[in-house]
Motif scaffolding. Structure first.
Motif: not given
Length: 785
Positions: A32, A35, A37, A53
């Motif tokens: 997280r 950033g 997924d 990402g």
């Protein structure tokens, strides 16, 4: 790697000790924060990450899985590959998902790794004593950084449903913490609180108080009993413990009588480092060991003015101290404000009790009450014992807090194997590829109950970690119960490993030594490949084979095992039949030993003399341990021993006040192409000095200095002859702190590189790991032809 526009998608597999240590929550927060997924899950014994990402974020993720891992994690391998199938969609976020199961044991799946139990962390400890916290004085609080692990696991992957905590449904507050990535209890599988977790319970015995109850009432009843001098059977992390006031002589004496443990020292639990320093001298390295997350019993030099009862650790050079390892222990120590004897919940030589009904049956005559709880203990783990040798931590007993953490094998095992260990201080080891898992200390395999405990521990650990052995390694002694067990196993192959080769190989393997080295194995007794009993050996070895190059002089053991239990009889063996004594030397030794002979029963002396002369029930042994026993008896310390090594421990304690004692005379002779330490001159000088009134403590210290000098001389000669520098020191006698530190200093001064056991015990508790290392190397050699 799959390219998706400006993004990449990876599948990352992380191997090692990565379950039960907060690794999935760590990965979730990391993903997280970067950033990304994707998701993270347990897959058998492996953590699997699927993420997408930017290239920079994905590189950072792969790197930080190693560099930023939780403190108790042990990352062995990070494998990055293309993510097959659909990649996580942009903006879906990062989460923890349901675990999956890998292939079953025996199909080539990785060895599953179970984390050891972790001592209470500082943040949980703060909560425990904070009146405003909802877990105030709750005996089972934990988080991802601490609490039960190995003792509650049923299977991998490590999830609550596969632990003994599955019977406790989380309340709304705990469920919220468990699901919150920002909370330190995020996916803490043993999470609990007073509203939904385990509860304490008090059960009185027939001779204990009638008070009882649950929760705070149960704890209060136990503490009241301890204050009155009673003995409480307490259900700890890995089994029941017997607890009493360590400052109450009557209570400690009562526990000794009930436990059938007349002299072996008890461990003492204290509230913190300050309390430990009031009882013993604690160096910086020892303080670090005491406060480590494993929370072992640490052997320390005692202070003479310590307030504990004299019978806690009578006549020994070290006292075993440890700090609380669970919230329950912290509460006891804080409330009672005194040191406590905390010892294994068993009658001596039996396995510790873990089942509630079994504990009440077996410990009813030992305890005045039971402080139990309703969290099931799945695996038996006694307390670990450690010490500091030459500035380095070294295990004496590997159990709670350390086992089943894996230890590497320097030569990988090509197929799954089991090493069944020896007879005393028993452990077993399962291994596959480069990973060895040493099972927890079982005890001495001399009773059916201990044998059953070994078999149960082995079956369970093998199943959980996914190792189905195809080869078994065992000791050469056909009478060991472990050897008999190995003979009956349905496996492809069996590998016999000589006892002392296993000792020195255990030291070499844990230090990654694969080439030739000098192995010094000093212990009690082990069957040699010539059919005699060994125990004072110098070997030139590698992990595959060895060659005996030096030994201690032999002496008969009058009555066999009876001589082990009675050091005075062992001394008679040296006096009447020690090798290589000539008759003139023997006569001189016997004249000097007249005071010793005069204090023994005439009938015993005459009987042993005949037994030795006729060779009746007198197996001979080249044992360093038995020589220490004999010297202890000659100095009047112990004629009989109530536990193995008692006489040698007393001898070390007596020597402690004379750190600079001069050596006694000694000599080396050659016999059958071996260098032999002939102890005749040493024993003669010791007896004559004792007869002339020399302080026995000075003589005890002089004997230690002599054995150390002999060892250094033997190793130096072998090193020059064989062009070797590395010396591996192992065996039960090397648990003698004074001896091993003097030998290490002497070898270093001679330009050699001494190594001692650290992660596995140098005593027989490390035999199984040494067997596994030897077996793996031999299988590998055979496979190469």
């Amino acid at each position: 790697m799959q390219m998706i526009g400006a993004r990449v998608a990876h599948r990352i597999e992380v191997r090692g000790t990565v379950q039960g240590v907060g690794f999935r929550p760590f990965v979730c927060r990391l993903g997280r924060g970067l950033g990304l997924d994707g998701c993270v899950r347990n897959d058998g014994g492996v953590v699997v990450v699927e993420a997408a990402g930017s290239i920079e974020a994905m590189r950072a993720l792969a790197a930080r899985l190693r560099t930023d891992a939780p403190a108790q994690a042990r990352v062995a391998d990070v494998r990055v590959s293309a993510l097959n199938g659909s990649a996580p969609a942009t903006g879906t976020g990062f989460r923890v998902v349901r675990s999956t199961r890998r292939r079953p044991a025996g199909t080539g799946a990785e060895v599953g790794l179970i984390p050891p139990d972790l001592g209470t962390c500082d943040r949980c400890l703060t909560e425990l004593f904070d009146p405003g916290d909802r877990r105030y004085r709750y005996a089972f609080l934990n988080c991802t950084d601490c609490g039960p692990r190995a003792t509650i696991v049923d299977a991998l992957p490590y999830d609550r449903v596969r632990t003994t905590m599955r019977r406790f449904d989380m309340c709304a507050a705990c469920a919220a913490e468990y699901a919150d990535p920002a909370d330190r209890r995020f996916h803490a599988e043993p999470i609990a609180c007073p509203a939904c977790g385990p509860r304490l319970a008090w059960h009185a015995t027939d001779h204990g108080p009638a008070a009882g109850g649950h929760g705070a009432d149960a704890l209060a009843a136990a503490e009241a009993l301890i204050r009155r001098g009673g003995v409480v059977a307490l259900k700890g992390l890995g089994g029941y413990q017997l607890v009493c006031d360590a400052t109450d002589e009557a209570a400690v004496a009562r526990l000794r009588i009930r436990k059938h443990r007349p002299a072996k020292p008890f461990a003492v639990m204290v509230s913190g480092l300050g309390a430990a320093r009031r009882l013993a001298h604690v160096s910086a390295a020892e303080a670090a060991l005491l406060t480590s997350v494993a929370r072992p019993i640490v052997l320390l030099a005692p202070r003479p003015e310590r307030p504990t009862a004299g019978s806690v650790a009578p006549g020994v050079p070290r006292i075993g101290l440890f700090l609380p390892n669970t919230p329950l222990h912290h509460l006891l120590l804080a409330d009672l404000a005194r040191p406590l004897v905390v010892t294994s919940g068993n009658v001596s030589d039996e396995p510790i009790a873990i089942d509630d009904a079994d504990a009440r049956r077996r410990l009813a005559g030992l305890a005045d009450g039971f402080l139990g709880h309703d969290r099931v203990i799945r695996s038996r783990y006694d307390d670990s014992v450690a010490r500091v040798v030459a500035g380095r931590p070294s295990l004496v007993r590997r159990a709670r807090g350390y086992s089943p953490e894996p230890i590497g094998l320097p030569v990988a095992a090509p197929e799954p194997l089991l090493a069944v260990g020896g007879q005393l201080k028993h452990t077993f080891t399962v291994a596959r590829d480069g990973t060895a898992i040493v099972g927890p200390h079982t005890g001495d395999l001399e009773q059916q109950a201990t044998m059953e405990a070994f078999e149960a521990n082995l079956a369970r650990l093998s199943r959980v970690v996914g190792v189905t052995p195809r080869v078994v390694a065992h000791d050469l002694h056909p009478g060991y119960l472990s050897t008999r067990y190995a003979a009956a196993l349905p496996v492809r192959g069996r590998i016999g490993v000589q006892h002392h080769h296993a000792h020195v190989a255990s030291c070499a393997a844990e230090h990654g030594v694969t080439g030739r080295y000098i192995g010094v194995a000093y212990d009690g007794l082990g069957l040699g490949d010539d059919g005699t009993l060994w125990g004072g050996e110098v070997l030139v070895a590698d992990l595959v084979s060895y060659r005996r190059v030096a030994r201690f002089g032999r002496a008969p053991l009058p009555g066999g095992a009876a001589a082990v239990r009675r050091p005075a009889r062992m001394a008679l063996g040296y006096l009447f039949g020690g090798e290589p004594l000539d008759e003139r030397s023997r006569a001189a030794v016997l004249r000097a030993a007249a005071p010793f002979l005069g204090r023994l029963p005439e009938r015993e002396v005459a009987t042993v003399r005949r037994m030795v002369a006729q060779g009746v029930n007198c197996p001979v042994a080249s044992s360093a341990g038995r020589l220490f026993d004999a010297v202890a008896a000659l100095l009047g310390l112990r004629d009989d021993a109530t536990y193995e090594g008692e006489a040698a421990v007393a001898l070390e304690a007596l020597a402690g006040g004379h750190p600079a004692a001069p050596e006694l005379p000694w000599r080396l002779v050659t016999r059958d192409d071996l260098i032999v330490y002939d102890p005749t001159a040493t024993l003669l000088a010791l007896l004559e000095a004792l007869r002339d009134g020399t302080d026995p403590g000075l003589l005890a210290a002089g004997f230690h200095a002599t054995v150390a000098a002999v060892t250094v001389a033997l190793c130096a000669e072998v090193a020059a002859r064989e062009r070797l520098r590395t010396v591996c020191l192992s065996g039960g006698v090397m648990q003698n702190q004074s001896l091993v530190e003097t030998v290490v200093a002497g070898l270093s001064g001679a330009g050699l590189e001494p190594l001692v056991n650290e992660r596995v015990p140098g005593n027989d508790g490390g035999i199984s790991y040494g067997q596994a290392a030897v077996a793996a190397a031999r299988i590998r050699m055979d496979a190469r032809g």
